[in-house]
Write a protein that holds these residues in place. Sequence first.
Motif, PDB file in Angstrom:
ATOM      1  N   ALA A   1       0.822  -1.223   0.000  1.00 37.57           N
ATOM      2  CA  ALA A   1       0.000   0.000   0.000  1.00 37.57           C
ATOM      3  C   ALA A   1       0.852   1.267   0.000  1.00 37.57           C
ATOM      4  O   ALA A   1       0.531   2.247   0.686  1.00 37.57           O
ATOM      5  CB  ALA A   1      -0.973   0.000   1.183  1.00 37.57           C
ATOM      6  N   HIS A   2       1.937   1.260  -0.768  1.00 43.40           N
ATOM      7  CA  HIS A   2       2.758   2.471  -0.872  1.00 43.40           C
ATOM      8  C   HIS A   2       1.895   3.592  -1.458  1.00 43.40           C
ATOM      9  O   HIS A   2       1.290   3.432  -2.536  1.00 43.40           O
ATOM     10  CB  HIS A   2       3.962   2.208  -1.783  1.00 43.40           C
ATOM     11  CG  HIS A   2       4.980   3.292  -1.765  1.00 43.40           C
ATOM     12  ND1 HIS A   2       4.787   4.502  -2.416  1.00 43.40           N
ATOM     13  CD2 HIS A   2       6.206   3.369  -1.178  1.00 43.40           C
ATOM     14  CE1 HIS A   2       5.847   5.264  -2.227  1.00 43.40           C
ATOM     15  NE2 HIS A   2       6.723   4.603  -1.482  1.00 43.40           N
ATOM     16  N   PRO A   3       1.808   4.735  -0.788  1.00 43.20           N
ATOM     17  CA  PRO A   3       0.842   5.768  -1.204  1.00 43.20           C
ATOM     18  C   PRO A   3       1.027   6.251  -2.641  1.00 43.20           C
ATOM     19  O   PRO A   3       0.039   6.509  -3.336  1.00 43.20           O
ATOM     20  CB  PRO A   3       1.056   6.892  -0.193  1.00 43.20           C
ATOM     21  CG  PRO A   3       2.328   6.577   0.530  1.00 43.20           C
ATOM     22  CD  PRO A   3       2.519   5.108   0.456  1.00 43.20           C
ATOM     23  N   HIS A   4       2.270   6.376  -3.114  1.00 40.02           N
ATOM     24  CA  HIS A   4       2.484   6.844  -4.486  1.00 40.02           C
ATOM     25  C   HIS A   4       1.990   5.820  -5.492  1.00 40.02           C
ATOM     26  O   HIS A   4       1.371   6.177  -6.513  1.00 40.02           O
ATOM     27  CB  HIS A   4       3.962   7.141  -4.702  1.00 40.02           C
ATOM     28  CG  HIS A   4       4.284   7.686  -6.066  1.00 40.02           C
ATOM     29  ND1 HIS A   4       3.602   8.740  -6.637  1.00 40.02           N
ATOM     30  CD2 HIS A   4       5.229   7.301  -6.987  1.00 40.02           C
ATOM     31  CE1 HIS A   4       4.094   8.995  -7.843  1.00 40.02           C
ATOM     32  NE2 HIS A   4       5.070   8.138  -8.081  1.00 40.02           N
ATOM     33  N   LEU A   5       2.208   4.540  -5.211  1.00 41.15           N
ATOM     34  CA  LEU A   5       1.744   3.488  -6.117  1.00 41.15           C
ATOM     35  C   LEU A   5       0.226   3.379  -6.096  1.00 41.15           C
ATOM     36  O   LEU A   5      -0.413   3.235  -7.148  1.00 41.15           O
ATOM     37  CB  LEU A   5       2.376   2.145  -5.747  1.00 41.15           C
ATOM     38  CG  LEU A   5       3.696   1.803  -6.425  1.00 41.15           C
ATOM     39  CD1 LEU A   5       4.777   2.833  -6.095  1.00 41.15           C
ATOM     40  CD2 LEU A   5       4.163   0.406  -6.044  1.00 41.15           C
ATOM     41  N   VAL A   6      -0.356   3.470  -4.904  1.00 42.30           N
ATOM     42  CA  VAL A   6      -1.813   3.377  -4.781  1.00 42.30           C
ATOM     43  C   VAL A   6      -2.486   4.505  -5.556  1.00 42.30           C
ATOM     44  O   VAL A   6      -3.421   4.281  -6.335  1.00 42.30           O
ATOM     45  CB  VAL A   6      -2.238   3.405  -3.299  1.00 42.30           C
ATOM     46  CG1 VAL A   6      -3.754   3.553  -3.167  1.00 42.30           C
ATOM     47  CG2 VAL A   6      -1.779   2.137  -2.585  1.00 42.30           C
ATOM     48  N   GLN A   7      -2.001   5.724  -5.364  1.00 39.83           N
ATOM     49  CA  GLN A   7      -2.614   6.869  -6.037  1.00 39.83           C
ATOM     50  C   GLN A   7      -2.451   6.765  -7.557  1.00 39.83           C
ATOM     51  O   GLN A   7      -3.395   7.044  -8.313  1.00 39.83           O
ATOM     52  CB  GLN A   7      -1.989   8.176  -5.536  1.00 39.83           C
ATOM     53  CG  GLN A   7      -2.701   9.428  -6.042  1.00 39.83           C
ATOM     54  CD  GLN A   7      -4.125   9.511  -5.540  1.00 39.83           C
ATOM     55  OE1 GLN A   7      -4.367   9.489  -4.338  1.00 39.83           O
ATOM     56  NE2 GLN A   7      -5.089   9.585  -6.464  1.00 39.83           N
ATOM     57  N   THR A   8      -1.269   6.336  -7.991  1.00 39.33           N
ATOM     58  CA  THR A   8      -1.014   6.196  -9.427  1.00 39.33           C
ATOM     59  C   THR A   8      -1.942   5.168 -10.062  1.00 39.33           C
ATOM     60  O   THR A   8      -2.531   5.413 -11.127  1.00 39.33           O
ATOM     61  CB  THR A   8       0.451   5.791  -9.667  1.00 39.33           C
ATOM     62  OG1 THR A   8       1.316   6.825  -9.190  1.00 39.33           O
ATOM     63  CG2 THR A   8       0.722   5.548 -11.143  1.00 39.33           C
TER      64      THR A   8
END
Length: 399
Positions: free
Chosen positions: A48-55
């Motif tokens: 659930a890395h925030p940058h990956l999730v948002q992307t």
Amino acid sequence: MSASALFGNYARSNLSFDHGEGVWLVTSDGRRFLDCGSGIAVNSLGHAHPHLVQTLQDQAAKLWHISNLHQMPDGARLAQRLTDATFADKVLFVNSGAEAMEAAIKCARRYHYDRNEPDRYQIVTFEGAFHGRTLGTIAAGGQAKYLEGFGPKAPGFDQVPSGDLEALKAMVGPQTAAIAIEPIQGEGGIREVDYEFLRALRKLCDETGALLIFDEIQTGVGRTGKMFAHQWTGVDPDLMAVAKGIGSGFPMGACLATEEVASALAPGTHGTTFGGNPLAMAVGNAVLDVILADGFLEEVQKKGLSFKQKLSGLVDSHPKVFEAVRGNGLMLGIKCTAPVGDYVAAAREAGILAVPAGDNVVRILPPLTISEEEISDAVDRLEKAAFAVEKKLLEGAAE
């Protein structure tokens, strides 16, 4: 009949995870496990890395799939970033590591075919290797346990002992299209290949016209503290297979090549329905945003050294359980004296996930984002597991 409708080809644990947070996995009943397996070296940036999730969320709202019949701007951008960071000039995106190796094998054979050498199709690999589970890649690996029951071994693959240069020279000839090797054998037990041997391979390929393929499916994308493990050696391949960490959990892989070699796969010679789809390309670019950021790989190197030193102390303290530490960066392994399956099970009971490998080795493959505090926590849990195995050994001896 099994209660599950799934095939029974996996020996699964009884754990069922609900969600992940960084280096932690949480079960549906709330138990927390420190993940030092990373989905077998896949979750390079944790869960659930925030940058990956948002992307991924942003891309999912726009476009999922259009096929390779059309332009793929995010794919072109990701390819450029990979070539800028490596030896390569061209990139072919696929869905998995096995597909990346299949592409490399086909490209190597077609390269020689285009040069009027159609009989030059032999691929030489090394004992203990693991290159995937397709019929072609199990033949490339050559291990009997993976070949058994699937008919005749696909022709054109031969193995020699790892590190045996004379045996390799005796095997390579005018029929050889390529030599393929993992810079560190992962499934084979975190066995590092000597840098001088890799340099000798490059020299032999240059002398014979064979191509050099590096399988960096497990070793690549920062796992050893360099973008790719071979970059520690100064040796460049002609072709390279990449997967696992490049998507940090999203299924994707890539075959990288020099321009001359990549030209062998002209339109119509190879393809993939899903490879390079917009979702994968968005995630791949997001992964590189983090991995290629200033100082990130240097931090992996520091944390890898710290972890290895702590594991060395653990090995010294528990000689009845452990024998030695192997590996580089955050691709580490502990060769066990006790059965590795017993130790992996004890580690789960201690709240830490690790991965068994060949040669009685347990793999320690945490997310590259693990902190020093979490490394210390991991070693404490690994020691707790060691005590549990020692107790079991004593009880067995008493009986």
